[in-house]
Write an enzyme that holds these catalytic residues in place. Structure first.
Site, PDB file in Angstrom:
ATOM      1  N   ASN A   8      41.416  48.387  42.945  1.00 43.56           N
ATOM      2  CA  ASN A   8      40.729  47.246  43.561  1.00 43.56           C
ATOM      3  C   ASN A   8      41.583  46.748  44.738  1.00 43.56           C
ATOM      4  O   ASN A   8      42.732  46.328  44.542  1.00 43.56           O
ATOM      5  CB  ASN A   8      40.549  46.143  42.508  1.00 43.56           C
ATOM      6  CG  ASN A   8      39.812  44.939  43.078  1.00 43.56           C
ATOM      7  OD1 ASN A   8      40.098  44.492  44.178  1.00 43.56           O
ATOM      8  ND2 ASN A   8      38.871  44.402  42.331  1.00 43.56           N
ATOM      9  N   HIS A  11      42.794  42.311  47.448  1.00 36.72           N
ATOM     10  CA  HIS A  11      43.954  41.541  47.930  1.00 36.72           C
ATOM     11  C   HIS A  11      44.393  41.982  49.326  1.00 36.72           C
ATOM     12  O   HIS A  11      45.010  41.197  50.055  1.00 36.72           O
ATOM     13  CB  HIS A  11      45.134  41.665  46.974  1.00 36.72           C
ATOM     14  CG  HIS A  11      44.989  40.855  45.715  1.00 36.72           C
ATOM     15  ND1 HIS A  11      43.894  40.079  45.413  1.00 36.72           N
ATOM     16  CD2 HIS A  11      45.845  40.695  44.664  1.00 36.72           C
ATOM     17  CE1 HIS A  11      44.076  39.493  44.246  1.00 36.72           C
ATOM     18  NE2 HIS A  11      45.236  39.850  43.778  1.00 36.72           N
ATOM     19  N   HIS A  44      35.148  43.691  45.569  1.00 38.29           N
ATOM     20  CA  HIS A  44      34.250  42.642  45.079  1.00 38.29           C
ATOM     21  C   HIS A  44      33.739  41.854  46.279  1.00 38.29           C
ATOM     22  O   HIS A  44      34.526  41.180  46.956  1.00 38.29           O
ATOM     23  CB  HIS A  44      35.033  41.733  44.119  1.00 38.29           C
ATOM     24  CG  HIS A  44      34.209  40.671  43.462  1.00 38.29           C
ATOM     25  ND1 HIS A  44      34.690  39.921  42.418  1.00 38.29           N
ATOM     26  CD2 HIS A  44      32.944  40.219  43.675  1.00 38.29           C
ATOM     27  CE1 HIS A  44      33.762  39.059  42.026  1.00 38.29           C
ATOM     28  NE2 HIS A  44      32.693  39.212  42.791  1.00 38.29           N
ATOM     29  N   ARG A  46      32.206  38.806  47.306  1.00 35.04           N
ATOM     30  CA  ARG A  46      31.918  37.501  46.708  1.00 35.04           C
ATOM     31  C   ARG A  46      30.932  36.728  47.570  1.00 35.04           C
ATOM     32  O   ARG A  46      30.873  36.913  48.788  1.00 35.04           O
ATOM     33  CB  ARG A  46      33.213  36.692  46.558  1.00 35.04           C
ATOM     34  CG  ARG A  46      34.253  37.331  45.661  1.00 35.04           C
ATOM     35  CD  ARG A  46      35.386  36.358  45.399  1.00 35.04           C
ATOM     36  NE  ARG A  46      34.915  35.257  44.591  1.00 35.04           N
ATOM     37  CZ  ARG A  46      35.108  35.157  43.277  1.00 35.04           C
ATOM     38  NH1 ARG A  46      35.799  36.064  42.628  1.00 35.04           N
ATOM     39  NH2 ARG A  46      34.635  34.128  42.605  1.00 35.04           N
ATOM     40  N   ARG A  50      35.341  35.414  50.586  1.00 34.62           N
ATOM     41  CA  ARG A  50      36.736  34.989  50.793  1.00 34.62           C
ATOM     42  C   ARG A  50      37.667  36.167  51.111  1.00 34.62           C
ATOM     43  O   ARG A  50      38.711  35.961  51.694  1.00 34.62           O
ATOM     44  CB  ARG A  50      37.256  34.200  49.593  1.00 34.62           C
ATOM     45  CG  ARG A  50      37.464  35.026  48.364  1.00 34.62           C
ATOM     46  CD  ARG A  50      38.181  34.243  47.285  1.00 34.62           C
ATOM     47  NE  ARG A  50      37.295  33.295  46.635  1.00 34.62           N
ATOM     48  CZ  ARG A  50      37.448  32.916  45.372  1.00 34.62           C
ATOM     49  NH1 ARG A  50      38.452  33.378  44.662  1.00 34.62           N
ATOM     50  NH2 ARG A  50      36.619  32.066  44.812  1.00 34.62           N
ATOM     51  N   GLU A  71      31.769  45.474  43.028  1.00 35.98           N
ATOM     52  CA  GLU A  71      31.559  44.374  42.081  1.00 35.98           C
ATOM     53  C   GLU A  71      30.795  43.282  42.793  1.00 35.98           C
ATOM     54  O   GLU A  71      31.131  42.936  43.938  1.00 35.98           O
ATOM     55  CB  GLU A  71      32.902  43.791  41.628  1.00 35.98           C
ATOM     56  CG  GLU A  71      33.759  44.718  40.843  1.00 35.98           C
ATOM     57  CD  GLU A  71      35.140  44.123  40.602  1.00 35.98           C
ATOM     58  OE1 GLU A  71      35.396  42.973  41.027  1.00 35.98           O
ATOM     59  OE2 GLU A  71      35.956  44.821  40.016  1.00 35.98           O
ATOM     60  N   THR A 102      37.446  36.440  38.775  1.00 38.35           N
ATOM     61  CA  THR A 102      36.378  36.480  37.769  1.00 38.35           C
ATOM     62  C   THR A 102      36.933  35.975  36.438  1.00 38.35           C
ATOM     63  O   THR A 102      37.985  36.432  35.992  1.00 38.35           O
ATOM     64  CB  THR A 102      35.871  37.940  37.612  1.00 38.35           C
ATOM     65  OG1 THR A 102      35.691  38.488  38.916  1.00 38.35           O
ATOM     66  CG2 THR A 102      34.582  38.000  36.847  1.00 38.35           C
ATOM     67  N   GLU A 152      31.826  47.640  31.743  1.00 38.85           N
ATOM     68  CA  GLU A 152      33.261  47.497  31.994  1.00 38.85           C
ATOM     69  C   GLU A 152      33.736  46.393  31.072  1.00 38.85           C
ATOM     70  O   GLU A 152      33.273  45.243  31.180  1.00 38.85           O
ATOM     71  CB  GLU A 152      33.531  47.144  33.464  1.00 38.85           C
ATOM     72  CG  GLU A 152      35.032  46.977  33.719  1.00 38.85           C
ATOM     73  CD  GLU A 152      35.363  46.671  35.172  1.00 38.85           C
ATOM     74  OE1 GLU A 152      34.477  46.819  36.042  1.00 38.85           O
ATOM     75  OE2 GLU A 152      36.500  46.268  35.430  1.00 38.85           O
ATOM     76  N   HIS A 201      40.783  44.056  34.365  1.00 37.73           N
ATOM     77  CA  HIS A 201      41.146  42.649  34.568  1.00 37.73           C
ATOM     78  C   HIS A 201      42.499  42.327  33.966  1.00 37.73           C
ATOM     79  O   HIS A 201      42.674  42.403  32.758  1.00 37.73           O
ATOM     80  CB  HIS A 201      40.093  41.664  34.050  1.00 37.73           C
ATOM     81  CG  HIS A 201      40.065  40.417  34.907  1.00 37.73           C
ATOM     82  ND1 HIS A 201      41.086  39.496  34.893  1.00 37.73           N
ATOM     83  CD2 HIS A 201      39.195  39.994  35.840  1.00 37.73           C
ATOM     84  CE1 HIS A 201      40.816  38.549  35.767  1.00 37.73           C
ATOM     85  NE2 HIS A 201      39.677  38.831  36.373  1.00 37.73           N
ATOM     86  N   GLY A 223      43.676  45.984  40.188  1.00 34.23           N
ATOM     87  CA  GLY A 223      43.965  45.516  41.533  1.00 34.23           C
ATOM     88  C   GLY A 223      45.263  44.748  41.654  1.00 34.23           C
ATOM     89  O   GLY A 223      46.248  45.229  42.205  1.00 34.23           O
TER      90      GLY A 223
HETATM   91  N1  PXP Z   1      37.228  44.389  37.080  1.00 33.46           N
HETATM   92  C1  PXP Z   1      36.537  43.297  37.484  1.00 33.46           C
HETATM   93  C2  PXP Z   1      35.097  43.201  37.122  1.00 33.46           C
HETATM   94  C3  PXP Z   1      37.145  42.298  38.264  1.00 33.46           C
HETATM   95  O1  PXP Z   1      36.430  41.221  38.649  1.00 33.46           O
HETATM   96  C4  PXP Z   1      38.495  42.442  38.627  1.00 33.46           C
HETATM   97  C5  PXP Z   1      39.133  41.413  39.494  1.00 33.46           C
HETATM   98  O2  PXP Z   1      38.556  41.455  40.765  1.00 33.46           O
HETATM   99  C6  PXP Z   1      39.167  43.593  38.204  1.00 33.46           C
HETATM  100  C7  PXP Z   1      38.522  44.548  37.415  1.00 33.46           C
HETATM  101  C8  PXP Z   1      40.600  43.848  38.558  1.00 33.46           C
HETATM  102  O3  PXP Z   1      41.395  42.866  37.989  1.00 33.46           O
HETATM  103  P1  PXP Z   1      42.932  42.756  38.451  1.00 33.46           P
HETATM  104  O4  PXP Z   1      42.935  42.438  39.911  1.00 33.46           O
HETATM  105  O5  PXP Z   1      43.465  41.658  37.597  1.00 33.46           O
HETATM  106  O6  PXP Z   1      43.562  44.085  38.169  1.00 33.46           O
END
Ligand code: PXP
Length: 250
Positions: A8, A11, A44, A46, A50, A71, A102, A152, A201, A223
């Site tokens: 992901n 960032h 993602h 949004r 952002r 996403e 999220t 997921e 996540h 991510g």
């Molecule tokens: N999966 C989903 C659905 C998410 O919303 C996120 C965060 O954007 C991630 C995975 C990745 O999470 P992290 O950035 O904490 O690794």
């Protein structure tokens, strides 16, 4: 079989948007991830834009040689964009305006019609519909009912339970074991329903191993921890290069 890894890169866009500058390039970041062995890229889009911008999706779609996972919330606005961009997969997520990230899984059970409608549109558009849900049997059954191809599993609670020393002794370790068991049982149940299982996540270099041992989980979306590490591992080289540029004096 080893699970796939989608990186992901939200960032990277967050840093770029801090200055509305061209750098760091999202495509360059995606290329590095692919070269390093990532099986796909996750972004993602949004509602508040952002970090990831609409235009990023089109550029990534054209540049990636692996897999694009988008996403997004299950809104008409987002569906229209997804059907135009045609990522390989769409992960439908719950999104609230002021959240830092999220905050938990999508409540499919209480939004059956909206989610079913979105899943149908994605399927018709040739996009794999995935639902980001908590490791909860009711939600897994609902995901099956609305015709999702993949879920997921939200690993936020597990990740939280493994933070710092809390997981090492007593209650912390018990909680981590409990969360891991919930994820294991959920992955098994989802597989019995014919759903493919992804997870993500809050996963880190330290807590991903136990999840990777669950055979039913075939994909990870990670991510924050990767990008956080990249900042530190890349900083030495970045400073060295700037020192050289100043030393060279034109
Ligand atoms: N999966 C989903 C659905 C998410 O919303 C996120 C965060 O954007 C991630 C995975 C990745 O999470 P992290 O950035 O904490 O690794």
């Amino acid at each position: 079989m080893t699970a796939r890894l989608n990186v992901n890169i939200d960032h990277v866009a967050t840093v770029r948007q801090a200055r509305r500058a061209p750098e760091p390039s999202l495509v360059a970041a995606a290329m590095i991830c692919e070269q390093a062995g990532a099986d796909g890229i996750t972004v993602h889009l949004r509602g508040d834009r952002r970090h990831i911008q609409d235009a990023d999706l089109y550029v990534l779609r054209q540049s990636l040689t692996t897999y694009l996972n988008l996403e997004m919330a299950a809104t008409q606005e987002m569906l229209k964009i997804a059907l135009d961009v045609k990522p390989d997969a769409v992960s439908l997520v719950a999104e609230t305006p002021h959240e830092l990230t999220t905050e938990g899984g999508l409540n499919v059970r209480d939004n059956l019609e909206t989610v079913r409608d979105a899943v149908n549109h994605l399927r018709e558009g040739g996009i794999i519909p995935s639902l980001f849900i908590d490791p909860d049997a009711r939600q897994i059954e609902a995901a099956h009912e609305v015709g999702a191809e993949q879920i997921e599993l939200c690993t936020a609670e597990y990740a939280e339970s493994t933070l710092g020393a809390r997981a090492v002794h007593g209650e912390g370790a018990e909680r981590a074991a409990h969360e891991l068991q919930r994820l294991r049982e959920s992955a098994t149940l989802a597989t019995q329903y014919g759903l493919r299982v992804a997870a993500g996540h809050g996963l880190t270099y330290r807590n991903v191993g136990s999840l990777a041992a669950i055979n039913e989980i075939t994909e990870f979306n990670i991510g924050h921890n990767i990008i956080a590490r990249a900042v530190l591992t890349g900083l030495y080289e970045a400073v060295r290069e700037m020192r050289e540029a100043i030393r060279a004096r034109g």
